[in-house]
Design an enzyme around this catalytic site. Structure first.
Site, mmCIF file in Angstrom:
data_model
loop_
_atom_site.group_PDB
_atom_site.id
_atom_site.type_symbol
_atom_site.label_atom_id
_atom_site.label_comp_id
_atom_site.label_asym_id
_atom_site.label_seq_id
_atom_site.Cartn_x
_atom_site.Cartn_y
_atom_site.Cartn_z
ATOM 1 C CB CYS A 484 -2.627 16.331 -1.023
ATOM 2 S SG CYS A 484 -3.082 16.578 0.487
ATOM 3 C CD GLU A 662 -7.096 11.587 7.239
ATOM 4 O OE1 GLU A 662 -6.149 12.362 6.819
ATOM 5 O OE2 GLU A 662 -6.530 10.338 7.835
HETATM 6 P P1 NDP Z 1 2.794 6.900 -1.653
HETATM 7 O O1 NDP Z 1 1.571 6.783 -2.223
HETATM 8 O O2 NDP Z 1 4.198 6.789 -2.711
HETATM 9 O O3 NDP Z 1 3.074 6.199 -0.253
HETATM 10 C C1 NDP Z 1 2.067 6.786 0.654
HETATM 11 C C2 NDP Z 1 2.555 5.743 1.722
HETATM 12 O O4 NDP Z 1 1.964 4.055 1.338
HETATM 13 C C3 NDP Z 1 3.833 5.232 2.043
HETATM 14 O O5 NDP Z 1 4.021 4.988 3.539
HETATM 15 C C4 NDP Z 1 4.118 4.028 1.328
HETATM 16 O O6 NDP Z 1 5.340 3.390 1.859
HETATM 17 C C5 NDP Z 1 2.973 3.235 1.518
HETATM 18 N N1 NDP Z 1 2.833 2.532 0.341
HETATM 19 C C6 NDP Z 1 3.300 2.476 -1.120
HETATM 20 N N2 NDP Z 1 2.854 1.292 -1.781
HETATM 21 C C7 NDP Z 1 1.973 0.443 -1.102
HETATM 22 C C8 NDP Z 1 1.319 -0.397 -1.140
HETATM 23 N N3 NDP Z 1 1.293 -1.048 -2.215
HETATM 24 N N4 NDP Z 1 0.562 -1.000 -0.008
HETATM 25 C C9 NDP Z 1 0.530 -0.428 0.949
HETATM 26 N N5 NDP Z 1 1.278 0.787 1.185
HETATM 27 C C10 NDP Z 1 2.090 1.259 0.026
HETATM 28 O O7 NDP Z 1 2.776 8.501 -1.531
HETATM 29 P P2 NDP Z 1 4.008 9.785 -0.920
HETATM 30 O O8 NDP Z 1 4.590 9.089 0.210
HETATM 31 O O9 NDP Z 1 5.001 9.847 -2.228
HETATM 32 O O10 NDP Z 1 2.965 11.075 -0.904
HETATM 33 C C11 NDP Z 1 2.733 11.830 -1.916
HETATM 34 C C12 NDP Z 1 1.429 11.505 -2.245
HETATM 35 O O11 NDP Z 1 0.627 11.620 -1.241
HETATM 36 C C13 NDP Z 1 1.020 12.456 -3.286
HETATM 37 O O12 NDP Z 1 0.310 11.969 -4.469
HETATM 38 C C14 NDP Z 1 0.147 13.487 -2.416
HETATM 39 O O13 NDP Z 1 -0.892 14.024 -3.310
HETATM 40 C C15 NDP Z 1 -0.741 12.464 -1.454
HETATM 41 N N6 NDP Z 1 -1.171 13.141 -0.178
HETATM 42 C C16 NDP Z 1 -2.290 13.279 -0.258
HETATM 43 C C17 NDP Z 1 -2.878 13.803 0.922
HETATM 44 C C18 NDP Z 1 -4.326 13.915 1.261
HETATM 45 O O14 NDP Z 1 -4.983 14.103 2.295
HETATM 46 N N7 NDP Z 1 -5.175 13.851 0.113
HETATM 47 C C19 NDP Z 1 -2.127 14.599 1.942
HETATM 48 C C20 NDP Z 1 -0.679 14.309 1.799
HETATM 49 C C21 NDP Z 1 -0.186 13.664 0.532
HETATM 50 P P3 NDP Z 1 7.001 3.719 1.217
HETATM 51 O O15 NDP Z 1 6.985 5.151 1.891
HETATM 52 O O16 NDP Z 1 7.790 2.914 1.928
HETATM 53 O O17 NDP Z 1 6.838 3.899 -0.372
#
Ligand code: NDP
Length: 688
Positions: A484, A662
């Site tokens: 990220c 965090e």
């Molecule tokens: P998503 O936002 O697609 O998913 C994150 C989590 O949220 C998953 O467990 C997902 O479930 C869940 N989720 C999705 N929609 C909902 C909802 N409406 N309500 C509650 N939970 C929900 O992210 P990704 O997994 O695709 O990860 C990539 C993204 O994460 C990138 O944008 C990256 O920048 C960000 N990121 C940020 C970090 C930081 O510390 N700032 C670190 C790492 C990544 P499911 O998997 O089933 O869709």
């Protein structure tokens, strides 16, 4: 008799060598002067023999050219068979045919020009036409056989014809553009994308590699399927939690949390400390599991993912006993104090790029503060959180305090809307962050949001070149760019630009892409076929927008890698601030290099983004480094380094990149609530 036989064999061998030499001379001649000018006399002269001797072997020019054409076709056949032997799946066989026909050898200027000369003569020379027909028939039949187990016979036939036509077309286009329109890698990647696209909707008889299949989605009471992104092999199936399971988990957590909160910080810390030790003891096993689940190289998961989680537990184990409020002197008649109390039951929702690390970063501070945590991993990476749950129990954490619920977004929403869950800590995309915050509003939950970014990495003229290049590579290609905080907008001051690009190209080109389980692999697989499509889409968009690929830019499909989601580390130059690849988060191994002249200019451009997760500055002038960092709109910054995240330093973003922090002491504030207590030391002065 034996002597006569021996000399006949020697003669034949010498004849064969002479024929081979003349064929090589013919290829040279075709490449240099073309078909018409390649006469027997000219070719004989090149070989140092008379035209008559050439005619002795090949009769006439047509004979020589036919033999040369046959030789090129035969070499291609040998390369194809060698590639076919290395693959096991039907999709792999299709790719082997593509790879052989569009291999680097066929794009080599000398060989390519000779092929082109033949293609031009095929309509006019019957004997060349015959060779060409055999070559085409063989390619078609190989393709049909490879596709046969993936679809109905008539579909295999028509797809084989399409692939064959595309192979010829892509190659011809490259040849006619003097090899500037495409190179071997990009041509193969184009065909691979086409084949994947065609296979997706129509593979009912034999499934395509699982990495290329759409995953089950949406229904809460469903099954989460874990797939190895490097091989397409299914790893596990886990039931997704629906409303009943989530309610039961919350009830268990509520029960366990009361007793946990009543323990002293020292007692809680002792359990967390044991968890840190257990994580380290199981480093290898967990690293292997994480690599299988995420596609990240084992050299990364062994060194970082588990270790970072263990550090986090150790750090909060130490802090647990020191979590305290403050005493406030309110004069002679009273004093006050605050209590830092746990929130109760909290939930963590993780992204797929650092599954175990994210689970640890959320659960360790939550537990240290006396909360219970329910954690939902991303649907794509469900495995290591389950192992963390087992290790925490082994460390002595009472049942119910850390529970994993598997599932999709629907399960996540059950957590964000649950009335008895007091806080959500999400790592995910900006859109998900907004949705989570909106859902959390109905029960006024606290939220910590770790979201996406498009962070700037600024390299000033005086920077240490080698360090700056290392920082840019770490900040773009670690974990195949699925990080990220990546510094994907690399601003390089103009005077250093040429040297920076030259060194960057050398070092990126040398990176090893491959099987993530190999110790020497530096770039593994992207998480899914859908994500691969997204990243390749951005690369295509970058080219279309006018950016230039300095290195990479292709999907990697060599041998068995065709079954996984591999993309070569890609550097774009000639970028502008308004290009899509420069503005939007790609979350893959794609770096955009931009130039700048002055400090004020680069700060303004670096801040011209809705994101604000991270930023980096490389310079030897430390006063400038601090001055620039102070003006950058980012939550996490590095001076002369990039993407290191020691547990002691708070991590998080500003603007659209998130809320809260965090790690560090800061996380304690986000997992506790303050209670203010007024203590009277005198009588109540009542006006009534
Ligand atoms: P998503 O936002 O697609 O998913 C994150 C989590 O949220 C998953 O467990 C997902 O479930 C869940 N989720 C999705 N929609 C909902 C909802 N409406 N309500 C509650 N939970 C929900 O992210 P990704 O997994 O695709 O990860 C990539 C993204 O994460 C990138 O944008 C990256 O920048 C960000 N990121 C940020 C970090 C930081 O510390 N700032 C670190 C790492 C990544 P499911 O998997 O089933 O869709």
């Amino acid at each position: 008799m034996a002597r006569v036989q021996g000399s006949a064999a020697a003669l034949a061998e010498a004849g064969g060598a002479r024929r081979a030499q003349l064929i090589e001379m013919t290829i040279d001649s075709l490449a240099e002067v073309g078909y018409v000018e390649s006469t027997l006399t000219r070719i004989g002269r090149r070989a140092g023999v008379s035209a008559g001797l050439v005619a002795h072997y090949f009769a006439d020019k047509d004979g020589l050219l036919e033999a040369t054409f046959r030789s090129l076709v035969a070499r291609l056949g040998v390369r194809m068979r060698a590639r076919m032997q290395q693959v096991r799946t039907p999709r792999g066989r299709v790719q082997a045919i593509i790879d052989a026909n569009l291999g680097a050898e066929e794009f080599d200027r000398r060989t390519g020009t000779a092929w082109l000369a033949f293609w031009g003569q095929v309509p006019h020379v019957e004997r060349l036409r015959r060779v060409q027909r055999v070559y085409q028939r063989r390619m078609l039949s190989n393709l049909k056989v490879a596709l046969h187990s993936l679809m109905k016979a008539e579909d295999a036939q028509s797809l084989a014809a399409m692939i064959a036509a595309m192979i010829d077309g892509v190659w011809l286009r490259a040849a006619l553009s003097n090899w500037t329109d495409a190179d071997s890698e990009s041509a193969r990647a184009l065909l691979a994308t086409f084949v994947d696209f065609r296979l997706k909707p129509q593979a009912p008889q034999e499934p395509a590699p699982a990495a290329n299949r759409a995953r089950p989605r949406s229904a809460a009471a469903d099954v989460v399927v874990s797939v190895n992104p490097a091989t397409g092999q299914e790893l596990a199936r886990l039931p997704a939690a629906g409303p009943a399971e989530v309610d039961a988990a919350v009830a268990r957590a509520l029960e366990a949390q009361r007793a946990w909160a009543a323990r002293t910080g020292t007692e809680r810390g002792r359990v967390l400390r044991r968890a840190a030790d257990l994580l380290r003891a199981h480093n290898e096993r967990l690293a292997v599991l994480e690599t299988r689940d995420t596609g990240k190289p084992i050299q990364e998961t062994r060194a970082v993912d588990v270790a970072s989680g263990a550090d986090c537990f150790e750090y909060y184990a130490g802090l647990a006993a020191g979590i305290a409020g403050e005493y406030l002197d309110l004069g002679r008649e009273a004093f006050g104090y605050t209590r830092r109390e746990p929130l109760g039951v909290v939930a963590g929702i993780g992204a797929w790029n650092y599954p175990l690390q994210i689970a640890c970063w959320k659960s360790a501070p939550a537990l240290a503060c006396g909360n219970a945590m329910i954690f939902k991993p991303a649907e794509l990476t469900p495995l290591t959180a389950v192992e963390l749950q087992k290790l925490l129990l082994e460390a002595g954490l009472p049942e119910g305090l850390f529970q994993v619920v598997q599932g999709f977004a629907d399960t996540g929403r059950l957590l964000t809307r649950h009335a008895q869950i007091r806080k959500i800590s999400l790592t995910g995309e900006v859109g998900t962050g907004k949705a989570v915050m909106a859902d959390a509003a109905s029960t006024l939950k606290a939220v910590t949001l770790e979201l996406g970014g498009k962070s700037p990495l600024i390299v000033f003229d005086d920077a240490d070149l080698e360090n700056a290049v290392s920082g840019a590579m770490l900040g773009n290609f670690y974990s195949a760019g699925e990080v990220c905080s990546n510094g994907t907008r690399v601003f390089v001051q103009r005077k250093l630009r040429a040297r920076f690009l030259q060194r960057l190209q050398q070092r990126v080109h040398a990176m090893r892409i491959g099987d993530p389980m190999r110790d020497d692999t530096q770039v593994g697989a992207l998480i899914s076929a859908e994500h691969l499509d997204k990243v390749m889409g951005y690369i295509a968009r970058g080219r279309a927008e006018g950016a230039r690929v300095l290195t990479g830019g292709t999907r990697v499909v060599d041998g068995d890698l065709a079954n996984g989601n591999f993309v070569a580390p890609t550097v774009f130059t000639d970028c502008h601030d308004d290009m899509g690849i420069v503005r939007e988060e790609i979350f893959g191994p794609v770096m955009s290099v931009l130039s700048f002249d002055t400090e004020d200019e680069v700060i303004e451009r670096a801040n011209a983004t809705p994101f604000g997760l991270a930023a980096g500055v490389f310079t030897r002038e430390l006063t400038r480094a601090h001055r620039v960092i102070a003006r950058l709109e980012a939550g996490t910054c590095w001076i002369n380094h990039y993407n290191v995240t020691p547990i002691e330093l708070p991590f998080g973003g500003v603007k659209l990149s998130g809320l809260g922090r965090e790690n560090g002491r800061a996380a304690i504030e986000h997992y506790t609530q303050l209670k203010s207590v007024y203590v009277a030391m005198s009588d109540v002065a009542s006006p009534y």
